[in-house]
Design an enzyme around this catalytic site. Sequence first.
Site, short mmCIF file in Angstrom:
data_model
loop_
_atom_site.label_atom_id
_atom_site.label_comp_id
_atom_site.label_asym_id
_atom_site.label_seq_id
_atom_site.Cartn_x
_atom_site.Cartn_y
_atom_site.Cartn_z
CG HIS A 287 8.34 -3.30 8.77
ND1 HIS A 287 7.98 -4.58 9.71
CD2 HIS A 287 7.52 -2.51 8.66
CE1 HIS A 287 6.69 -4.14 9.99
NE2 HIS A 287 6.21 -2.88 9.58
CD GLU A 288 8.04 0.85 7.67
OE1 GLU A 288 7.09 1.13 7.17
OE2 GLU A 288 8.11 0.74 8.92
CG HIS A 291 3.97 -1.36 5.45
ND1 HIS A 291 2.76 -2.21 5.80
CD2 HIS A 291 4.53 -1.61 6.79
CE1 HIS A 291 2.91 -2.42 7.31
NE2 HIS A 291 3.68 -2.11 7.65
CD GLU A 317 3.13 -4.77 10.73
OE1 GLU A 317 2.85 -3.66 10.02
OE2 GLU A 317 4.10 -5.03 11.67
ZN ZN Z 1 4.50 -2.28 9.62
#
Ligand code: ZN
Length: 524
Positions: A287-288, A291, A317
């Site tokens: 997830h990170e 980003h 996101e």
């Molecule tokens: Zn996020």
Amino acid sequence: MTTTTRPTTRKKTGALTFSTRSAALKDVFARSREYADLNAILGLLGWDQQTQMAMGANGVRGEQLATMEAILHEKMTSPKLAKALTKAEALLAADPERYSDADRAQVRELRRNHDHAMKLPEEFVKAFSVATSQGWETWQRARAAKDFSMFAPALTHIVDLTRQKAQYLNPTGDPYAALFDEFEPGMPLAEAERALDALRTATVQLLKRVQAAPQIDNSLLKGDFADDQQMALSRTLLGVLGYEFDHGRLDLAAHPFEQSIGSPYDARVTTRVHRDDVVSCLMSVMHECGHALYEQGIDPAIARTILANGTSSAIHESQSRTWENIIGRSEPFWRAHFGKVQAAFPATFASVQVADFVRAINRSEASLIRVEADELTYNLHIIIRFEIERALFAGTIEVKDLPQIWNQKYQDYLGITPPDDSVGVMQDVHWSAGLFGYFPTYSLGNIWSAQFAAKLRHDYPDLDTRLAAGETAFIREWQREKLHRWGKVYEGHELGQRAAGEPINPDYLIAYLTTKYEQLYGLK
Ligand code: ZN
């Protein structure tokens, strides 16, 4: 595969060059630089606070951050900036052909920041800051005591102040639209609302079918996972996804986050480790990383300007969710990489089949806590908060009614009722911090991620074969060309539309979730 659509990296285009032909534009550019540098330094202070700083320095760090914020605020409210912007806007309007999209965006973003800073009186900003810092403390105590009535007066005060803030930002408009616009500039709230409504209806129906089917056994994920092994595996996985360690680093944090400190040159990621659960760490990392790939992919042509960050919360996101869910929970991806998990934790996974691992990490179960929710139910957690915020700022419900409304919605959409408010209405920090209008961007990001994935699959029909062969670089390059490199040159909804070929549309996510969960739970 269509080689013609394969992007070349970092080509120079006119859209990303800045004009410094006039004193006003030169001035705007210099201020944009200053903003970017100060913002990066703030980011570094915040990153350090959450990863390295000695606990005893918390107080002084708070003061340092406040001083930096004050400097930035002074820069953004400077009458000289106002003058330069007015002149620059006149130049751009008089001869649009002469200027690039980056020129227009730079003026637009500085204007947005300037207006925002000017609209909120200093007294109000102070009052808001005091109310939210007290609100945060009260929230913590009330949550520990499982007693919403302790939190209600503080929250009522914060909601009143937030309503006042919306009024300052847009005196005549829908207050919630003004709050939403802070995170998703330019996107009409009605468009977001339509998408979220459709997603809710479809998800509630699909979840009922999933809940009626036999549950997936995920006990094969249980084990004992040493911290340093989890961190080593996390680093390996970051490498697989194309994370550039020359331009970032991985650390531990209580709550995983990504921090840009001058994109694309420094975009850092964090994760957390649970001794009994390695999947949580791996999913956080992916997830990170999503980003961070966005921030590392910003075109150097716009580095050290106000444009050198992801354009909006939802688009940001969408990138994290693409890597965490659409790729990171797919069987083709794990066909190539499950061996790394097995090698790190042979006692748990040596005899596990990749297909069973993938089924286990995709198990769906209605649960109370948003941050632990699976891919299917997650959006319902968000939509509940969105609907409540909407009603709160429309004045149709009051703070004191929140627990009852919250519990009813959990029953209606997820089929479960929180036993107390600490795992119900008080579970998230956002409202105590005065963050309203932010939650919907999580699900809007999911919606965009499915649209982008459909487009990617169109450009690469052999996507699954490539993933199963261990290829991921082509995805990062696709994202770079279509999304990452542009930074804030285009607003979120415009960039999304450029990349997806149409405005935000929940049908892709609904189709993706339906196909995926019908297959996982044998619903056909
Ligand atoms: Zn996020």
